[in-house]
Design a protein around this motif. Structure first.
Motif, PDB file in Angstrom:
ATOM      1  N   GLN A   1       0.798  -1.224   0.000  1.00 34.01           N
ATOM      2  CA  GLN A   1       0.000   0.000   0.000  1.00 34.01           C
ATOM      3  C   GLN A   1       0.831   1.275   0.000  1.00 34.01           C
ATOM      4  O   GLN A   1       0.327   2.336  -0.322  1.00 34.01           O
ATOM      5  N   ASP A   2       2.089   1.170   0.368  1.00 38.62           N
ATOM      6  CA  ASP A   2       2.911   2.369   0.507  1.00 38.62           C
ATOM      7  C   ASP A   2       3.562   2.761  -0.828  1.00 38.62           C
ATOM      8  O   ASP A   2       3.631   1.979  -1.766  1.00 38.62           O
ATOM      9  N   ILE A   3       4.038   3.971  -0.869  1.00 34.81           N
ATOM     10  CA  ILE A   3       4.704   4.521  -2.054  1.00 34.81           C
ATOM     11  C   ILE A   3       6.018   3.772  -2.275  1.00 34.81           C
ATOM     12  O   ILE A   3       6.734   3.485  -1.329  1.00 34.81           O
ATOM     13  N   ILE A   4       6.336   3.488  -3.545  1.00 30.16           N
ATOM     14  CA  ILE A   4       7.623   2.866  -3.864  1.00 30.16           C
ATOM     15  C   ILE A   4       8.649   3.902  -4.331  1.00 30.16           C
ATOM     16  O   ILE A   4       9.846   3.690  -4.221  1.00 30.16           O
ATOM     17  N   SER A   5       8.162   5.044  -4.834  1.00 27.68           N
ATOM     18  CA  SER A   5       9.082   6.054  -5.343  1.00 27.68           C
ATOM     19  C   SER A   5       8.425   7.431  -5.275  1.00 27.68           C
ATOM     20  O   SER A   5       7.249   7.582  -5.603  1.00 27.68           O
ATOM     21  N   LEU A   6       9.222   8.423  -4.864  1.00 26.08           N
ATOM     22  CA  LEU A   6       8.780   9.815  -4.844  1.00 26.08           C
ATOM     23  C   LEU A   6       9.820  10.617  -5.603  1.00 26.08           C
ATOM     24  O   LEU A   6      10.992  10.636  -5.224  1.00 26.08           O
ATOM     25  N   ASP A   7       9.381  11.261  -6.686  1.00 29.16           N
ATOM     26  CA  ASP A   7      10.314  11.958  -7.568  1.00 29.16           C
ATOM     27  C   ASP A   7       9.684  13.246  -8.084  1.00 29.16           C
ATOM     28  O   ASP A   7       8.469  13.328  -8.250  1.00 29.16           O
ATOM     29  N   ILE A   8      10.532  14.216  -8.364  1.00 32.48           N
ATOM     30  CA  ILE A   8      10.079  15.397  -9.084  1.00 32.48           C
ATOM     31  C   ILE A   8      10.653  15.280 -10.483  1.00 32.48           C
ATOM     32  O   ILE A   8      11.867  15.212 -10.675  1.00 32.48           O
ATOM     33  N   ILE A   9       9.737  15.214 -11.450  1.00 35.99           N
ATOM     34  CA  ILE A   9      10.108  14.915 -12.830  1.00 35.99           C
ATOM     35  C   ILE A   9       9.838  16.143 -13.712  1.00 35.99           C
ATOM     36  O   ILE A   9       8.708  16.643 -13.738  1.00 35.99           O
ATOM     37  N   PRO A  10      10.848  16.604 -14.443  1.00 36.22           N
ATOM     38  CA  PRO A  10      10.626  17.727 -15.358  1.00 36.22           C
ATOM     39  C   PRO A  10       9.854  17.266 -16.596  1.00 36.22           C
ATOM     40  O   PRO A  10      10.095  16.187 -17.126  1.00 36.22           O
ATOM     41  N   VAL A  11       8.920  18.100 -17.023  1.00 32.15           N
ATOM     42  CA  VAL A  11       8.153  17.827 -18.242  1.00 32.15           C
ATOM     43  C   VAL A  11       8.457  18.949 -19.216  1.00 32.15           C
ATOM     44  O   VAL A  11       8.230  20.122 -18.907  1.00 32.15           O
TER      45      VAL A  11
ATOM     46  N   SER B   1      13.970   5.585 -23.432  1.00 37.22           N
ATOM     47  CA  SER B   1      14.937   6.502 -24.041  1.00 37.22           C
ATOM     48  C   SER B   1      15.116   7.776 -23.208  1.00 37.22           C
ATOM     49  O   SER B   1      15.784   8.704 -23.641  1.00 37.22           O
ATOM     50  N   GLU B   2      14.535   7.808 -22.019  1.00 43.04           N
ATOM     51  CA  GLU B   2      14.622   8.985 -21.161  1.00 43.04           C
ATOM     52  C   GLU B   2      15.624   8.718 -20.029  1.00 43.04           C
ATOM     53  O   GLU B   2      15.320   7.974 -19.098  1.00 43.04           O
ATOM     54  N   PRO B   3      16.813   9.339 -20.095  1.00 47.88           N
ATOM     55  CA  PRO B   3      17.839   9.076 -19.069  1.00 47.88           C
ATOM     56  C   PRO B   3      17.361   9.307 -17.635  1.00 47.88           C
ATOM     57  O   PRO B   3      17.667   8.519 -16.743  1.00 47.88           O
ATOM     58  N   HIS B   4      16.597  10.376 -17.405  1.00 48.07           N
ATOM     59  CA  HIS B   4      16.141  10.646 -16.035  1.00 48.07           C
ATOM     60  C   HIS B   4      15.153   9.591 -15.547  1.00 48.07           C
ATOM     61  O   HIS B   4      15.122   9.272 -14.359  1.00 48.07           O
ATOM     62  N   MET B   5      14.368   9.019 -16.464  1.00 46.35           N
ATOM     63  CA  MET B   5      13.427   7.973 -16.065  1.00 46.35           C
ATOM     64  C   MET B   5      14.144   6.639 -15.848  1.00 46.35           C
ATOM     65  O   MET B   5      13.747   5.859 -14.982  1.00 46.35           O
ATOM     66  N   LYS B   6      15.193   6.381 -16.610  1.00 43.43           N
ATOM     67  CA  LYS B   6      15.958   5.142 -16.406  1.00 43.43           C
ATOM     68  C   LYS B   6      16.459   5.055 -14.970  1.00 43.43           C
ATOM     69  O   LYS B   6      16.450   3.988 -14.358  1.00 43.43           O
ATOM     70  N   LYS B   7      16.885   6.191 -14.412  1.00 48.88           N
ATOM     71  CA  LYS B   7      17.360   6.219 -13.026  1.00 48.88           C
ATOM     72  C   LYS B   7      16.220   5.888 -12.057  1.00 48.88           C
ATOM     73  O   LYS B   7      16.416   5.168 -11.076  1.00 48.88           O
ATOM     74  N   ILE B   8      15.057   6.419 -12.336  1.00 48.93           N
ATOM     75  CA  ILE B   8      13.897   6.159 -11.477  1.00 48.93           C
ATOM     76  C   ILE B   8      13.491   4.685 -11.568  1.00 48.93           C
ATOM     77  O   ILE B   8      13.255   4.036 -10.541  1.00 48.93           O
ATOM     78  N   TYR B   9      13.430   4.150 -12.792  1.00 44.91           N
ATOM     79  CA  TYR B   9      13.055   2.739 -12.950  1.00 44.91           C
ATOM     80  C   TYR B   9      14.067   1.842 -12.241  1.00 44.91           C
ATOM     81  O   TYR B   9      13.696   0.883 -11.566  1.00 44.91           O
ATOM     82  N   SER B  10      15.341   2.146 -12.393  1.00 42.42           N
ATOM     83  CA  SER B  10      16.386   1.353 -11.756  1.00 42.42           C
ATOM     84  C   SER B  10      16.229   1.376 -10.235  1.00 42.42           C
ATOM     85  O   SER B  10      16.335   0.346  -9.567  1.00 42.42           O
ATOM     86  N   LYS B  11      15.970   2.558  -9.691  1.00 39.09           N
ATOM     87  CA  LYS B  11      15.773   2.710  -8.248  1.00 39.09           C
ATOM     88  C   LYS B  11      14.591   1.855  -7.792  1.00 39.09           C
ATOM     89  O   LYS B  11      14.687   1.126  -6.799  1.00 39.09           O
TER      90      LYS B  11
ATOM     91  N   LEU C   1      13.207  -0.794  -9.334  1.00 39.94           N
ATOM     92  CA  LEU C   1      13.468  -2.220  -9.521  1.00 39.94           C
ATOM     93  C   LEU C   1      14.410  -2.756  -8.455  1.00 39.94           C
ATOM     94  O   LEU C   1      14.264  -3.897  -8.003  1.00 39.94           O
ATOM     95  N   ASN C   2      15.378  -1.945  -8.023  1.00 40.01           N
ATOM     96  CA  ASN C   2      16.271  -2.365  -6.940  1.00 40.01           C
ATOM     97  C   ASN C   2      15.502  -2.595  -5.642  1.00 40.01           C
ATOM     98  O   ASN C   2      15.899  -3.417  -4.829  1.00 40.01           O
ATOM     99  N   LYS C   3      14.410  -1.875  -5.447  1.00 39.98           N
ATOM    100  CA  LYS C   3      13.589  -2.063  -4.256  1.00 39.98           C
ATOM    101  C   LYS C   3      12.780  -3.355  -4.333  1.00 39.98           C
ATOM    102  O   LYS C   3      12.401  -3.905  -3.298  1.00 39.98           O
ATOM    103  N   ILE C   4      12.509  -3.811  -5.541  1.00 38.51           N
ATOM    104  CA  ILE C   4      11.706  -5.023  -5.746  1.00 38.51           C
ATOM    105  C   ILE C   4      12.554  -6.273  -5.624  1.00 38.51           C
ATOM    106  O   ILE C   4      12.151  -7.270  -5.044  1.00 38.51           O
ATOM    107  N   LEU C   5      13.744  -6.208  -6.217  1.00 40.00           N
ATOM    108  CA  LEU C   5      14.594  -7.406  -6.293  1.00 40.00           C
ATOM    109  C   LEU C   5      15.277  -7.754  -4.989  1.00 40.00           C
ATOM    110  O   LEU C   5      15.481  -7.030  -4.123  1.00 40.00           O
TER     111      LEU C   5
END
Length: 183
Positions: free
Chosen positions: A104-114, A167-177, A179-183
Protein backbone atom coordinates in the motif's frame (compact mmCIF):
# COMPACT_ATOMS: atom_id res chain seq x y z
CA UNK A 1 -4.46 8.70 5.87
CA UNK A 2 -4.72 11.66 3.48
CA UNK A 3 -2.38 12.29 0.57
CA UNK A 4 -0.24 14.81 2.46
CA UNK A 5 0.31 12.35 5.31
CA UNK A 6 1.11 9.63 2.77
CA UNK A 7 3.89 11.78 1.31
CA UNK A 8 5.03 13.07 4.70
CA UNK A 9 5.33 9.49 6.03
CA UNK A 10 7.29 8.25 3.03
CA UNK A 11 10.81 7.19 3.97
CA UNK A 12 13.22 8.36 1.30
CA UNK A 13 15.70 5.73 0.11
CA UNK A 14 18.46 8.04 -1.12
CA UNK A 15 19.58 11.67 -1.31
CA UNK A 16 17.56 12.35 -4.46
CA UNK A 17 14.35 11.24 -2.75
CA UNK A 18 15.21 13.19 0.41
CA UNK A 19 15.66 16.38 -1.62
CA UNK A 20 12.54 15.71 -3.74
CA UNK A 21 10.47 15.00 -0.61
CA UNK A 22 11.72 18.22 0.99
CA UNK A 23 10.79 20.22 -2.11
CA UNK A 24 7.43 18.42 -2.35
CA UNK A 25 6.57 19.36 1.23
CA UNK A 26 7.53 22.98 0.48
CA UNK A 27 5.22 22.91 -2.56
CA UNK A 28 2.42 21.54 -0.37
CA UNK A 29 2.92 24.51 1.96
CA UNK A 30 3.05 27.00 -0.93
CA UNK A 31 0.23 25.81 -3.19
CA UNK A 32 -3.35 24.76 -2.54
CA UNK A 33 -3.88 23.34 -6.03
CA UNK A 34 -1.16 20.67 -6.37
CA UNK A 35 -3.77 17.99 -7.06
CA UNK A 36 -4.97 19.74 -10.22
CA UNK A 37 -3.49 20.85 -13.50
CA UNK A 38 -4.72 24.34 -12.64
CA UNK A 39 -1.28 24.72 -11.10
CA UNK A 40 0.69 25.24 -14.31
CA UNK A 41 4.08 25.13 -12.55
CA UNK A 42 3.92 21.91 -10.52
CA UNK A 43 1.26 19.27 -9.81
CA UNK A 44 0.88 15.68 -8.63
CA UNK A 45 0.85 12.57 -10.74
CA UNK A 46 0.51 8.98 -9.65
CA UNK A 47 2.19 6.15 -11.53
CA UNK A 48 2.96 2.48 -11.13
CA UNK A 49 5.61 -0.10 -11.63
CA UNK A 50 3.42 -3.04 -12.65
CA UNK A 51 5.11 -6.42 -12.31
CA UNK A 52 3.99 -9.91 -13.26
CA UNK A 53 3.56 -12.62 -10.62
CA UNK A 54 7.15 -13.88 -10.99
CA UNK A 55 8.44 -10.28 -10.82
CA UNK A 56 10.68 -10.62 -13.86
CA UNK A 57 8.66 -8.40 -16.24
CA UNK A 58 7.24 -4.89 -16.08
CA UNK A 59 4.15 -3.69 -17.92
CA UNK A 60 4.98 -0.55 -19.90
CA UNK A 61 3.33 1.73 -22.42
CA UNK A 62 4.88 3.55 -25.36
CA UNK A 63 4.07 7.11 -24.33
CA UNK A 64 3.41 9.29 -27.39
CA UNK A 65 4.37 12.62 -25.81
CA UNK A 66 7.66 11.34 -24.37
CA UNK A 67 8.40 9.11 -27.38
CA UNK A 68 9.57 6.37 -25.03
CA UNK A 69 8.49 3.24 -23.23
CA UNK A 70 7.27 4.34 -19.82
CA UNK A 71 5.37 3.28 -16.73
CA UNK A 72 1.63 3.92 -16.73
CA UNK A 73 0.30 6.80 -14.69
CA UNK A 74 -1.29 10.18 -14.83
CA UNK A 75 -2.52 13.36 -13.23
CA UNK A 76 -4.45 13.16 -9.97
CA UNK A 77 -7.02 15.68 -11.28
CA UNK A 78 -8.26 16.50 -7.78
CA UNK A 79 -8.36 12.91 -6.49
CA UNK A 80 -6.69 12.57 -3.08
CA UNK A 81 -6.34 8.76 -3.10
CA UNK A 82 -3.03 8.48 -4.94
CA UNK A 83 -3.02 4.66 -5.00
CA UNK A 84 -6.49 4.72 -6.55
CA UNK A 85 -5.20 7.09 -9.26
CA UNK A 86 -2.26 4.79 -10.04
CA UNK A 87 -4.56 1.75 -10.39
CA UNK A 88 -7.10 3.70 -12.48
CA UNK A 89 -4.41 5.01 -14.82
CA UNK A 90 -2.86 1.57 -15.28
CA UNK A 91 -6.25 0.12 -16.22
CA UNK A 92 -7.00 2.99 -18.63
CA UNK A 93 -3.59 2.99 -20.32
CA UNK A 94 -3.02 -0.77 -20.61
CA UNK A 95 -6.48 -2.31 -20.89
CA UNK A 96 -5.89 -4.73 -18.03
CA UNK A 97 -8.82 -5.20 -15.69
CA UNK A 98 -7.23 -6.95 -12.72
CA UNK A 99 -4.38 -5.14 -11.04
CA UNK A 100 -3.68 -4.91 -7.34
CA UNK A 101 -1.12 -3.33 -5.03
CA UNK A 102 1.79 -5.48 -3.93
CA UNK A 103 1.96 -3.10 -1.00
CA UNK A 104 0.00 0.00 0.00
CA UNK A 105 2.91 2.37 0.51
CA UNK A 106 4.70 4.52 -2.05
CA UNK A 107 7.62 2.87 -3.86
CA UNK A 108 9.08 6.05 -5.34
CA UNK A 109 8.78 9.82 -4.84
CA UNK A 110 10.31 11.96 -7.57
CA UNK A 111 10.08 15.40 -9.08
CA UNK A 112 10.11 14.91 -12.83
CA UNK A 113 10.63 17.73 -15.36
CA UNK A 114 8.15 17.83 -18.24
CA UNK A 115 9.27 19.60 -21.39
CA UNK A 116 6.90 21.84 -23.31
CA UNK A 117 4.72 19.83 -25.70
CA UNK A 118 1.45 19.82 -27.59
CA UNK A 119 -1.46 17.72 -26.34
CA UNK A 120 -4.87 17.68 -28.01
CA UNK A 121 -3.75 20.57 -30.23
CA UNK A 122 -2.91 22.77 -27.22
CA UNK A 123 0.60 23.80 -26.18
CA UNK A 124 1.50 22.78 -22.63
CA UNK A 125 4.34 24.82 -21.09
CA UNK A 126 7.24 23.13 -19.32
CA UNK A 127 6.40 22.22 -15.72
CA UNK A 128 7.14 19.74 -12.94
CA UNK A 129 5.37 16.56 -11.91
CA UNK A 130 5.55 15.49 -8.31
CA UNK A 131 5.45 11.80 -9.08
CA UNK A 132 4.17 9.38 -6.48
CA UNK A 133 4.58 5.78 -7.65
CA UNK A 134 3.32 2.45 -6.38
CA UNK A 135 4.19 -1.20 -6.93
CA UNK A 136 1.31 -3.11 -8.53
CA UNK A 137 0.92 -6.64 -9.85
CA UNK A 138 -1.08 -7.96 -12.81
CA UNK A 139 -1.46 -11.18 -14.76
CA UNK A 140 0.75 -11.06 -17.86
CA UNK A 141 -1.73 -13.32 -19.71
CA UNK A 142 -4.52 -10.75 -19.43
CA UNK A 143 -5.30 -8.99 -22.76
CA UNK A 144 -3.70 -5.59 -23.29
CA UNK A 145 -5.11 -2.60 -25.17
CA UNK A 146 -3.55 0.62 -26.42
CA UNK A 147 -5.09 3.93 -25.31
CA UNK A 148 -4.70 5.65 -28.66
CA UNK A 149 -4.82 9.25 -27.40
CA UNK A 150 -1.91 8.61 -25.01
CA UNK A 151 0.15 5.65 -26.14
CA UNK A 152 0.90 3.58 -29.19
CA UNK A 153 2.04 0.38 -27.53
CA UNK A 154 1.55 -1.73 -24.42
CA UNK A 155 3.68 -4.72 -23.52
CA UNK A 156 5.42 -6.71 -20.84
CA UNK A 157 9.15 -5.98 -20.88
CA UNK A 158 11.74 -8.10 -19.10
CA UNK A 159 13.07 -6.09 -16.15
CA UNK A 160 16.63 -6.46 -17.39
CA UNK A 161 15.67 -4.76 -20.69
CA UNK A 162 14.01 -1.57 -19.43
CA UNK A 163 17.17 0.43 -20.22
CA UNK A 164 16.93 -0.74 -23.82
CA UNK A 165 13.30 0.36 -24.17
CA UNK A 166 13.31 3.61 -22.20
CA UNK A 167 14.94 6.50 -24.04
CA UNK A 168 14.62 8.98 -21.16
CA UNK A 169 17.84 9.08 -19.07
CA UNK A 170 16.14 10.65 -16.03
CA UNK A 171 13.43 7.97 -16.06
CA UNK A 172 15.96 5.14 -16.41
CA UNK A 173 17.36 6.22 -13.03
CA UNK A 174 13.90 6.16 -11.48
CA UNK A 175 13.06 2.74 -12.95
CA UNK A 176 16.39 1.35 -11.76
CA UNK A 177 15.77 2.71 -8.25
CA UNK A 178 12.30 1.11 -8.17
CA UNK A 179 13.47 -2.22 -9.52
CA UNK A 180 16.27 -2.36 -6.94
CA UNK A 181 13.59 -2.06 -4.26
CA UNK A 182 11.71 -5.02 -5.75
CA UNK A 183 14.59 -7.41 -6.29
Amino acid sequence: MNWIETINNYIACNEQEEKDKELTLKCIDMFEDLLTRENKLVHLTSSAIVVNKSKDKVLMVYHNIYDSWSWAGGHTDGEEDLLFVAIKEVKEETGIKNVFPVRQDIISLDIIPVLGHTKKEEYISPHLHISVAYLLEADECEPLAVKIDENSGVKWIPMKEIDIYSSEPHMKKIYSKCLNKIL
